[in-house]
Design an enzyme around this catalytic site. Structure first.
Site, short mmCIF file in Angstrom:
data_model
loop_
_atom_site.label_atom_id
_atom_site.label_comp_id
_atom_site.label_asym_id
_atom_site.label_seq_id
_atom_site.Cartn_x
_atom_site.Cartn_y
_atom_site.Cartn_z
N LYS A 1 0.73 -1.23 0.01
CA LYS A 1 0.02 -0.05 -0.12
C LYS A 1 1.00 1.36 -0.03
O LYS A 1 2.13 0.90 0.13
CB LYS A 1 -1.01 -0.07 1.09
CG LYS A 1 -0.04 0.08 2.36
CD LYS A 1 -0.88 -0.24 3.79
CE LYS A 1 -0.24 -0.08 4.89
NZ LYS A 1 -0.87 0.24 6.15
N TYR A 35 15.38 30.81 7.15
CA TYR A 35 14.59 31.62 7.77
C TYR A 35 14.67 31.93 9.14
O TYR A 35 15.12 31.00 9.92
CB TYR A 35 13.26 31.01 7.55
CG TYR A 35 12.74 31.14 5.92
CD1 TYR A 35 12.89 32.36 5.13
CD2 TYR A 35 12.40 29.85 5.46
CE1 TYR A 35 12.54 32.12 3.79
CE2 TYR A 35 11.97 29.88 4.04
CZ TYR A 35 12.15 31.10 3.25
OH TYR A 35 11.76 30.71 1.91
C1 PLP Z 1 -4.16 -4.14 7.93
C2 PLP Z 1 -2.59 -4.29 7.86
N1 PLP Z 1 -1.86 -5.27 7.83
C3 PLP Z 1 -0.53 -5.37 7.83
C4 PLP Z 1 -0.05 -4.05 7.90
C5 PLP Z 1 1.76 -4.19 7.74
O1 PLP Z 1 2.19 -3.81 9.05
P1 PLP Z 1 3.60 -3.70 9.50
O2 PLP Z 1 4.11 -2.48 8.57
O3 PLP Z 1 3.60 -3.37 10.87
O4 PLP Z 1 4.25 -4.87 8.65
C6 PLP Z 1 -0.51 -2.94 7.65
C7 PLP Z 1 0.26 -1.62 7.64
O5 PLP Z 1 0.15 -0.96 8.54
C8 PLP Z 1 -1.84 -2.76 7.77
O6 PLP Z 1 -2.64 -1.87 7.58
#
Ligand code: PLP
Length: 363
Positions: free
Chosen positions: A33, A254
């Site tokens: 993602k 700045y």
């Molecule tokens: C539903 C879900 N599963 C797994 C993960 C993976 O988590 P991690 O980055 O702690 O491995 C995420 C990421 O945030 C998630 O939202």
């Protein structure tokens, strides 16, 4: 003008390591993602699939679409959307869908393959515990009538990165109870999944049939102080675009919040908060020039910041490593996160859209 160089060999190494921890009982979903945590979803997806991941996890259906449009045919699960999203598209393109409310279940398109998500204690997404028995009963009914297929039951851990946190044992117990309730309703789907990166490393009981690896894929150790052997994949680098010698008493950037106390060399780095360099690194963070760490001098601006290189000899065009694997003088993404008061996830996913991603791989 900054560049994020992604080491795909590191991603492959991390995938093999994590999949090895999960195997042979569990398969591995690579969580890609948010543009693969900022690393670039398509090269990362291809790499993890070649290295042993069998599933890809995304949040939105739009993210799933990007994978399918690129010709990636591996199993995909999407898990965050309203009830009005294009579920029919997902069905046509073999994208599995998470169900986190009774309303989502009713909104699923005919033929959907679903993973029912139960809230075991994170109190974020997932079906409320009180709704779980009726939801699984309804899902079983829909499955019997051929309206959809329940492929998975899943949940998400709140604090596996905090060893000994009592919530982990409670969530494991709840998940097991949720599976028993579903089984009583006639649902025993093949994919039960709970573990995130920290769960993969530290909580074998959370592995079930599939683990979901996010942060660790990109090389950040999910539990502070526990070395699993991961390799950081992203190096953020830029080249000096201005170098000037200044006298003591010179105000920098700045509001002049940095004032030199000696003759020193100021190096301008063409990356700012629009590129994902947090403003909190003003007067706080550091970068590497060659084998030396140099502090960020004064305010980080939208497109640029200044580094105090002291008496280091720096020429226009010299490479500056903002963060990287941590093998040399460069800070790591974890150090950046600490300076910015955030987590490495936010630093990685915050690298701006105008920063090109380039890829290295010796394969
Ligand atoms: C539903 C879900 N599963 C797994 C993960 C993976 O988590 P991690 O980055 O702690 O491995 C995420 C990421 O945030 C998630 O939202």
């Amino acid at each position: 003008m900054a560049e994020a160089v992604v080491d795909l060999d590191a991603v492959a190494h991390n995938t093999r390591l994590l999949a090895g921890l999960a195997a042979p009982r569990a398969e591995t979903m690579a969580v890609v993602k948010a543009d693969a945590f900022g690393h670039g979803v398509l090269p990362v997806a291809r790499t993890v699939l070649a290295a042993g991941a069998t599933w890809l996890g995304v949040t939105s259906i739009a993210e799933a679409r990007r994978l399918r449009d690129a010709g990636i045919t591996a199993p995909v699960l999407a898990w965050l959307y309203g009830t009005g999203d294009d579920f029919a598209w997902a069905v046509r393109h073999d994208v599995d869908l998470s169900v986190s409310t009774p309303q989502h279940l009713e909104a699923m398109a005919p033929g959907a393959a679903v993973h029912l998500k139960v809230d075991t204690g994170l109190t974020r997404n997932g079906v409320a515990w009180s709704d779980w028995p009726s939801l699984v009963a309804r899902a079983a009914d829909l499955e019997r009538r051929g309206a959809l297929m329940v492929r998975g039951i899943w949940s998400h851990l709140a604090a596996a990165d905090d060893p000994g946190n009592p919530s982990v044992a409670l969530q494991l117990e709840r998940f097991s109870d949720a599976l028993a309730i579903a089984a009583k309703a006639g649902l025993e789907p093949p994919l039960r999944h709970l573990a995130n990166s920290a769960g993969i490393v530290d909580v074998p009981a959370s592995h079930y049939d599939m683990v979901r690896a996010g942060l660790a894929l990109y090389g950040v150790e999910p539990i502070e102080g526990v070395v699993a052997g991961l390799r950081r994949a992203m190096t953020l680098r830029a080249r000096a675009v201005n170098v000037k010698r200044v006298p003591p008493g010179t105000g920098v950037s700045y509001l002049h919040q940095y004032v030199t106390d000696r003759d020193t060399t100021m190096v301008l780095v063409p990356a700012g908060y629009a590129d994902g360099v947090p403003r909190q690194l003003s007067n706080r963070g550091a970068v590497a020039i060659g084998d030396r760490r140099c502090p960020i001098a004064g305010r980080v601006a939208m497109d640029q910041f200044v580094v105090d290189a002291g008496d280091l000899s720096v020429a226009l065009g010299d490479e500056i490593v903002l963060f990287g694997p941590g093998d040399g003088a460069e800070p790591t993404v974890e150090e950046w996160a600490a300076w910015a008061g955030t987590n490495p996830h936010e630093i990685l996913t915050g690298i701006g859209a105008r920063v090109p991603r380039t890829y290295t791989s010796v394969r």
